[in-house]
Write a protein that holds these residues in place. Structure first.
Motif, PDB file in Angstrom:
ATOM      1  N   LEU B  58     -69.027  -4.456  14.299  1.00 13.61           N
ATOM      2  CA  LEU B  58     -67.815  -4.789  13.213  1.00 13.61           C
ATOM      3  C   LEU B  58     -67.945  -6.018  12.620  1.00 13.61           C
ATOM      4  CD1 LEU B  58     -64.849  -4.063  15.777  1.00 13.61           C
ATOM      5  CD2 LEU B  58     -65.431  -2.270  13.860  1.00 13.61           C
ATOM      6  N   ALA B  77     -71.716   0.175   9.753  1.00 16.83           N
ATOM      7  CA  ALA B  77     -70.577   0.878  10.250  1.00 16.83           C
ATOM      8  C   ALA B  77     -70.909   2.119  10.617  1.00 16.83           C
ATOM      9  CB  ALA B  77     -69.724   0.995   9.310  1.00 16.83           C
ATOM     10  N   ALA B  81     -71.879   1.404  14.845  1.00 15.46           N
ATOM     11  CA  ALA B  81     -70.705   1.480  15.596  1.00 15.46           C
ATOM     12  C   ALA B  81     -70.453   3.111  15.757  1.00 15.46           C
ATOM     13  CB  ALA B  81     -69.443   1.244  14.608  1.00 15.46           C
TER      14      ALA B  81
ATOM     15  N   GLY C  53     -60.895  -3.635  15.990  1.00 15.47           N
ATOM     16  CA  GLY C  53     -61.299  -2.710  14.881  1.00 15.47           C
ATOM     17  C   GLY C  53     -60.220  -2.684  13.726  1.00 15.47           C
ATOM     18  N   THR C  56     -60.677  -5.809  11.993  1.00 15.40           N
ATOM     19  CA  THR C  56     -61.889  -5.818  10.929  1.00 15.40           C
ATOM     20  C   THR C  56     -61.439  -5.073   9.705  1.00 15.40           C
ATOM     21  OG1 THR C  56     -63.064  -5.778  12.966  1.00 15.40           O
ATOM     22  CG2 THR C  56     -64.260  -5.556  10.951  1.00 15.40           C
ATOM     23  N   TYR C  79     -64.668   2.617   8.091  1.00 19.85           N
ATOM     24  CA  TYR C  79     -64.593   1.732   9.495  1.00 19.85           C
ATOM     25  C   TYR C  79     -63.422   2.167  10.225  1.00 19.85           C
ATOM     26  CZ  TYR C  79     -67.517  -1.120  12.093  1.00 19.85           C
ATOM     27  OH  TYR C  79     -68.587  -1.445  13.090  1.00 19.85           O
ATOM     28  N   ASN C  83     -63.272   3.736  13.823  1.00 23.38           N
ATOM     29  CA  ASN C  83     -62.610   3.037  14.783  1.00 23.38           C
ATOM     30  C   ASN C  83     -61.697   3.910  15.654  1.00 23.38           C
ATOM     31  OD1 ASN C  83     -61.780   0.743  16.223  1.00 23.38           O
ATOM     32  ND2 ASN C  83     -59.863   0.614  15.040  1.00 23.38           N
TER      33      ASN C  83
END
Lengths: 108, 199, 101
Positions: B58, B77, B81, C53, C56, C79, C83
């Protein structure tokens, strides 16, 4: 027009500060509260509000453009998914047998 | 005072002379990345390390975004992640996880100090790297090279995308070597697993 | 003139303010990291990383506004999706070992 611009700047600043404040509240909660259930409660409420204010400030900054609408969509997405994720995590904790904290217990 | 203020907000224009300064965003993101990396390395529990590594990616994605490399941030990302975490979780699900009493791995002091000295030695070379956006960076001080690629690429390779042309045509053998490394890794995994195909 | 370039105080623009706010959000993220490392249960860690997350995503969105690069919002969007996926995947994993995804 000038007054409108000033109002918009003031709103951006206010929303950003509110977002920072509520994220601070959520951080304090995640750090200080005694067990995973109470922490899930701050994570789903205070943090969603903080992120909401932050993204609202971003949407106001960008204005009526595709990116601004995208940030509003992002706001709604966070509003839906953040409490859902916190709920899933709390449920996982319950199914694994974590006993909720009651007054007088040791902090975890 | 002015210096401190510039340090806090930095400059938004790449051409400005203060870009070499570390801004508040940069400093806090770097601190976050270093802390997560340390926690990943030192965590005793494997699943905890995987989770904290997600937090590390992140921070890296935000850092890449700040340096205006959105493509790298998007890759970070998606790969770090997304794919890496899922792969590691799948691996953990197929193996057993041991419960530990302590949160952190104990650190071997001589080894840590040796690594620290190596790090300090490598840090000495940082002075020779041009600052971000510096006019002395090779890409600006040798504009002829950049221009040559931009004007000659199509005539020489018939590839329209210059970046792709550099990767796959001008540095073709280099990329070929990288591909060999990847395939060698796959074959080694098959040999270790006593399998003939990935299935 | 966009809002980002509007003057705020002492020669600093709204863009500068937003960058400072992004730094503030990052500092809060560092605070949350403590819970992600300490645990004690796995759900505590997942929860901390989920909150991190979300934080972020806000940082990425604010950076995209402050740097006037609207395309950076796509990263924030990716993201946000990842997340959510990560939180669900890990909480499913800790309940039924071997039953991931």
């Amino acid at each position: 027009m000038e007054a409108l611009g000033t109002a918009r700047v003031a709103l951006v600043v206010a929303f950003t500060l509110l977002g920072l404040f509520f994220t601070f509240v959520s951080m304090t909660g995640v750090l200080r509260l005694p067990d995973v259930y109470s922490r899930a409660h701050t994570a789903s409420q205070a943090d969603t509000l903080g992120a909401g204010f932050g993204l609202a400030a971003v949407a106001l900054t960008i204005g009526w453009e595709a990116a601004g609408i995208k940030s509003v969509l992002l706001l709604f997405f966070i509003f839906v998914t953040n409490p859902t994720a916190a709920h899933a995590i709390a449920r996982a904790a319950f199914e694994e047998g974590t006993v909720p904290w009651t007054e007088g217990d040791e902090r975890r | 005072m002015t210096g401190a203020l510039a340090l806090a907000t930095g400059s938004l224009t790449p051409a400005s002379p203060v870009v070499a300064q570390v801004t508040a965003v940069e400093a806090s993101l770097l601190a976050f990345v270093v802390l997560t990396a340390l926690a990943t390395a030192l965590a005793r529990d494997v699943l905890a390390a995987v989770i904290v590594f997600g937090a590390y990616s992140l921070g890296m994605a935000a850092l890449y975004t700040f340096y205006r490399a959105p493509d790298v941030a998007l890759t970070e990302a998606a790969i770090s992640a997304g794919v890496t975490t899922v792969l590691l979780l799948l691996t953990l699900a197929k193996t057993t996880r041991i419960d530990h009493d302590s949160v952190f791995e104990s650190v071997n002091l001589p080894a840590a100090s040796a690594a620290g000295f190596l790090f300090a030695g490598l840090l000495l070379t940082m002075g020779d790297i041009p600052a971000i956006g510096s006019p002395d960076a090779p890409v600006w001080s040798n504009p002829d090279v950049t221009q040559w690629y931009l004007t000659e690429t199509y005539a020489q390779t018939h590839v329209e995308n210059t970046v792709m042309a550099v990767l796959a045509a001008f540095r073709g053998f280099d990329t070929f070597g990288e591909a060999i490394v990847v395939f060698a890794g796959g074959i080694a995994a098959l040999i270790v697993l006593h399998r003939e195909v990935f299935a | 003139m966009s809002v980002v370039d509007a003057a705020l105080v002492a020669g600093y623009t709204v863009g500068d303010f937003l960058l400072l706010a992004a730094a503030g959000f990052t500092v809060l993220a560092i605070g949350m990291l403590y819970r992600a490392v300490k645990g004690p249960t796995m759900q505590d860690r997942v929860l901390a990383v989920n909150v991190l997350g979300t934080n972020t995503v806000v940082i990425l969105a604010i950076l995209s506004a402050a740097l006037s690069e609207p395309t950076f919002l796509d990263i924030a969007l990716v993201y946000a999706l990842l997340n959510f996926l990560m939180a669900i995947a890990i909480s499913k994993f800790t309940v039924e070992r071997g039953g991931v995804l």
